[in-house]
Design a protein around this motif. Structure first.
Motif, PDB file in Angstrom:
ATOM      1  N   ALA A  17       0.845  -1.192   0.000  1.00 15.52           N
ATOM      2  CA  ALA A  17       0.000   0.000   0.000  1.00 15.52           C
ATOM      3  C   ALA A  17       0.880   1.241   0.000  1.00 15.52           C
ATOM      4  CB  ALA A  17      -0.918   0.004   1.219  1.00 15.52           C
ATOM      5  N   GLU A  18       0.246   2.380  -0.270  1.00 16.44           N
ATOM      6  CA  GLU A  18       0.899   3.681  -0.167  1.00 16.44           C
ATOM      7  C   GLU A  18      -0.049   4.635   0.538  1.00 16.44           C
ATOM      8  OE1 GLU A  18       2.937   7.209  -2.940  1.00 16.44           O
ATOM      9  OE2 GLU A  18       1.909   5.509  -3.885  1.00 16.44           O
ATOM     10  N   HIS A  19       0.485   5.378   1.494  1.00 19.29           N
ATOM     11  CA  HIS A  19      -0.293   6.386   2.208  1.00 19.29           C
ATOM     12  C   HIS A  19       0.477   7.690   2.150  1.00 19.29           C
ATOM     13  CE1 HIS A  19      -1.483   8.340   6.224  1.00 19.29           C
ATOM     14  NE2 HIS A  19      -2.464   8.555   5.375  1.00 19.29           N
ATOM     15  N   ALA A  20      -0.184   8.761   1.711  1.00 18.49           N
ATOM     16  CA  ALA A  20       0.486  10.059   1.601  1.00 18.49           C
ATOM     17  C   ALA A  20      -0.332  11.140   2.283  1.00 18.49           C
ATOM     18  CB  ALA A  20       0.702  10.428   0.133  1.00 18.49           C
ATOM     19  N   LEU A  21       0.348  12.010   2.997  1.00 20.23           N
ATOM     20  CA  LEU A  21      -0.225  13.231   3.548  1.00 20.23           C
ATOM     21  C   LEU A  21       0.348  14.386   2.750  1.00 20.23           C
ATOM     22  CD1 LEU A  21       0.251  12.423   7.345  1.00 20.23           C
ATOM     23  CD2 LEU A  21      -1.887  12.300   6.049  1.00 20.23           C
ATOM     24  N   LEU A  22      -0.502  15.315   2.328  1.00 19.98           N
ATOM     25  CA  LEU A  22       0.000  16.324   1.408  1.00 19.98           C
ATOM     26  C   LEU A  22      -0.712  17.661   1.547  1.00 19.98           C
ATOM     27  CD1 LEU A  22      -2.205  16.307  -1.278  1.00 19.98           C
ATOM     28  CD2 LEU A  22      -1.215  14.018  -1.354  1.00 19.98           C
ATOM     29  N   GLU A  23       0.010  18.676   1.071  1.00 17.67           N
ATOM     30  CA  GLU A  23      -0.499  20.033   0.959  1.00 17.67           C
ATOM     31  C   GLU A  23      -0.218  20.494  -0.468  1.00 17.67           C
ATOM     32  OE1 GLU A  23      -2.143  22.864   0.759  1.00 17.67           O
ATOM     33  OE2 GLU A  23      -2.009  23.028   2.950  1.00 17.67           O
ATOM     34  N   ARG A  25      -0.935  23.252  -2.067  1.00 18.25           N
ATOM     35  CA  ARG A  25      -1.010  24.688  -2.304  1.00 18.25           C
ATOM     36  C   ARG A  25       0.396  25.227  -2.578  1.00 18.25           C
ATOM     37  NH1 ARG A  25      -3.502  27.789   2.615  1.00 18.25           N
ATOM     38  NH2 ARG A  25      -1.598  26.911   3.511  1.00 18.25           N
ATOM     39  N   ASP A  26       0.517  26.130  -3.563  1.00 20.66           N
ATOM     40  CA  ASP A  26       1.826  26.669  -3.952  1.00 20.66           C
ATOM     41  C   ASP A  26       2.783  25.546  -4.343  1.00 20.66           C
ATOM     42  OD1 ASP A  26       1.021  29.305  -3.420  1.00 20.66           O
ATOM     43  OD2 ASP A  26       1.493  29.075  -1.298  1.00 20.66           O
ATOM     44  N   GLY A  27       2.323  24.656  -5.224  1.00 16.48           N
ATOM     45  CA  GLY A  27       3.087  23.460  -5.546  1.00 16.48           C
ATOM     46  C   GLY A  27       2.649  22.330  -4.641  1.00 16.48           C
ATOM     47  N   LEU A  28       3.560  21.429  -4.336  1.00 19.07           N
ATOM     48  CA  LEU A  28       3.225  20.270  -3.519  1.00 19.07           C
ATOM     49  C   LEU A  28       4.263  20.054  -2.434  1.00 19.07           C
ATOM     50  CD1 LEU A  28       1.418  17.677  -3.139  1.00 19.07           C
ATOM     51  CD2 LEU A  28       3.135  16.485  -4.521  1.00 19.07           C
ATOM     52  N   TYR A  29       3.782  19.799  -1.229  1.00 16.86           N
ATOM     53  CA  TYR A  29       4.612  19.246  -0.166  1.00 16.86           C
ATOM     54  C   TYR A  29       3.914  17.986   0.301  1.00 16.86           C
ATOM     55  CZ  TYR A  29       6.882  18.373   4.249  1.00 16.86           C
ATOM     56  OH  TYR A  29       7.561  17.764   5.273  1.00 16.86           O
ATOM     57  N   ALA A  30       4.634  16.862   0.336  1.00 15.68           N
ATOM     58  CA  ALA A  30       4.018  15.590   0.702  1.00 15.68           C
ATOM     59  C   ALA A  30       4.970  14.736   1.516  1.00 15.68           C
ATOM     60  CB  ALA A  30       3.577  14.817  -0.543  1.00 15.68           C
ATOM     61  N   GLN A  31       4.388  13.996   2.445  1.00 18.08           N
ATOM     62  CA  GLN A  31       5.091  12.958   3.198  1.00 18.08           C
ATOM     63  C   GLN A  31       4.329  11.665   2.974  1.00 18.08           C
ATOM     64  OE1 GLN A  31       4.905  14.301   7.240  1.00 18.08           O
ATOM     65  NE2 GLN A  31       6.391  15.931   6.949  1.00 18.08           N
ATOM     66  N   GLY A  32       5.042  10.588   2.657  1.00 14.28           N
ATOM     67  CA  GLY A  32       4.351   9.352   2.355  1.00 14.28           C
ATOM     68  C   GLY A  32       5.106   8.119   2.795  1.00 14.28           C
ATOM     69  N   THR A  33       4.387   7.008   2.796  1.00 13.05           N
ATOM     70  CA  THR A  33       4.948   5.714   3.167  1.00 13.05           C
ATOM     71  C   THR A  33       4.495   4.656   2.176  1.00 13.05           C
ATOM     72  OG1 THR A  33       4.939   6.276   5.529  1.00 13.05           O
ATOM     73  CG2 THR A  33       5.075   3.936   4.953  1.00 13.05           C
ATOM     74  N   LEU A  34       5.457   3.887   1.679  1.00 10.24           N
ATOM     75  CA  LEU A  34       5.184   2.713   0.860  1.00 10.24           C
ATOM     76  C   LEU A  34       5.454   1.467   1.687  1.00 10.24           C
ATOM     77  CD1 LEU A  34       7.092   3.619  -2.439  1.00 10.24           C
ATOM     78  CD2 LEU A  34       4.617   3.584  -2.165  1.00 10.24           C
ATOM     79  N   LEU A  35       4.582   0.478   1.577  1.00  7.84           N
ATOM     80  CA  LEU A  35       4.787  -0.840   2.172  1.00  7.84           C
ATOM     81  C   LEU A  35       4.645  -1.872   1.070  1.00  7.84           C
ATOM     82  CD1 LEU A  35       2.473  -0.485   5.309  1.00  7.84           C
ATOM     83  CD2 LEU A  35       4.966  -0.523   5.351  1.00  7.84           C
ATOM     84  N   HIS A  45       9.819   5.446   3.378  1.00 10.44           N
ATOM     85  CA  HIS A  45       9.269   6.748   3.732  1.00 10.44           C
ATOM     86  C   HIS A  45       9.841   7.805   2.791  1.00 10.44           C
ATOM     87  CE1 HIS A  45       7.697   5.035   7.457  1.00 10.44           C
ATOM     88  NE2 HIS A  45       8.897   4.533   7.683  1.00 10.44           N
ATOM     89  N   TYR A  46       8.998   8.739   2.336  1.00  6.84           N
ATOM     90  CA  TYR A  46       9.491   9.795   1.464  1.00  6.84           C
ATOM     91  C   TYR A  46       8.927  11.156   1.872  1.00  6.84           C
ATOM     92  CZ  TYR A  46       4.975   9.201  -0.986  1.00  6.84           C
ATOM     93  OH  TYR A  46       3.644   9.092  -1.298  1.00  6.84           O
ATOM     94  N   GLU A  47       9.656  12.176   1.500  1.00  5.31           N
ATOM     95  CA  GLU A  47       9.232  13.560   1.672  1.00  5.31           C
ATOM     96  C   GLU A  47       9.636  14.307   0.406  1.00  5.31           C
ATOM     97  OE1 GLU A  47       9.834  17.291   4.824  1.00  5.31           O
ATOM     98  OE2 GLU A  47      11.080  15.488   4.956  1.00  5.31           O
ATOM     99  N   VAL A  48       8.682  14.960  -0.246  1.00  3.88           N
ATOM    100  CA  VAL A  48       8.962  15.634  -1.506  1.00  3.88           C
ATOM    101  C   VAL A  48       8.388  17.042  -1.472  1.00  3.88           C
ATOM    102  CG1 VAL A  48       6.876  14.681  -2.620  1.00  3.88           C
ATOM    103  CG2 VAL A  48       8.791  15.458  -4.031  1.00  3.88           C
ATOM    104  N   ARG A  49       9.134  17.963  -2.065  1.00  3.44           N
ATOM    105  CA  ARG A  49       8.672  19.346  -2.175  1.00  3.44           C
ATOM    106  C   ARG A  49       8.930  19.849  -3.593  1.00  3.44           C
ATOM    107  NH1 ARG A  49       7.452  23.255   1.382  1.00  3.44           N
ATOM    108  NH2 ARG A  49       8.330  22.130   3.167  1.00  3.44           N
ATOM    109  N   THR A  50       7.933  20.526  -4.150  1.00  4.03           N
ATOM    110  CA  THR A  50       8.085  21.164  -5.452  1.00  4.03           C
ATOM    111  C   THR A  50       7.997  22.679  -5.285  1.00  4.03           C
ATOM    112  OG1 THR A  50       5.759  21.400  -6.137  1.00  4.03           O
ATOM    113  CG2 THR A  50       6.784  19.210  -6.395  1.00  4.03           C
ATOM    114  N   GLY A  51       8.340  23.385  -6.358  1.00  2.00           N
ATOM    115  CA  GLY A  51       8.094  24.810  -6.403  1.00  2.00           C
ATOM    116  C   GLY A  51       6.661  25.080  -6.818  1.00  2.00           C
TER     117      GLY A  51
END
Length: 209
Positions: A17-23, A25-35, A45-51
């Motif tokens: 599964a994959e679970h992501a928490l995200l915002e 607005r003004d691009g994307l900020y997300a924290q997620g987990t893959l199992l 576990h991942y954390e990604v930020r865009t412009g």
């Protein structure tokens, strides 16, 4: 600050599964987990930020399983990717024990090969398809007009980073085709560009906000 949107996908290729928490607005900020249970059981576990333009600025990934842990960080600076990898334990021992080939090292030997990549991808993740979809405005754009992209692709669980050429083509108001040298798949998305169905990989099962 808690992130306002939660998205959950169930894997269809392997138990996982994959679970992501995200915002978004003004691009994307997300924290997620893959199992996933294959090729070896692992958590990622991942954390990604865009412009604001949805081009990726930074990605941090950590994967771990029995007897091993790996990490990789990608940061875009002055148009070039800085890639840092780390490794503990022995993933190769776990892979060969389960009948799989040895893994590449985390990171990238030559980050200059990633020059020109504005998007990152994470194998096994449905979330990362949203990055080029939103950056290029593919939903609602002219059907059948293709875009060739260079992507910094992170292989999971090895966290080796490779350059991948992909072709993205809008098909309808909610579908986008993505193809590379070996495969092609038609993604179904919601109005915000988040994948609801990626055949052969994952289907979204819950959305909460």
């Amino acid at each position: 600050m808690p992130l306002p949107i939660a998205v959950f996908w169930e894997r269809s290729d392997v138990p996982g599964a994959e679970h992501a928490l995200l915002e978004p607005r003004d691009g994307l900020y997300a924290q997620g987990t893959l199992l996933a249970a294959a090729p070896v059981p692992f958590t990622c576990h991942y954390e990604v930020r865009t412009g604001p333009d949805w081009a990726t600025a930074r990605l941090d990934v950590r994967a771990e399983g029995a007897g091993w842990a790996r990490g990789v960080r990608l940061e875009l600076a002055a148009g070039r990717w800085r890639v840092t990898g780390s490794e503990q334990g022995d993933l190769d021992a776990e892979l060969t024990r389960n009948g799989h080939a040895r893994a590449g090292l985390p990171g990238c030997d030559d980050p200059d090969l990633l020059y020109g990549a504005f998007d990152v991808g994470l194998s096994g993740s449905a979330l990362f398809a949203t990055l080029p979809i939103r950056r290029l405005g593919l939903l609602g754009s002219e059907v059948g007009v293709s875009h060739r992209l260079s992507v910094a692709w992170v292989l999971v669980p090895s966290l080796e980073v490779v350059q991948v050429d992909q072709i993205w083509t809008p098909l309808a108001h909610d579908q986008v085709r993505v193809a590379d040298e070996t495969s092609s798949v038609d993604l179904t998305c919601d109005d915000e560009g988040f994948v609801t169905d990626r055949p052969g990989l994952a289907r979204r099962v819950t959305v909460a906000s």
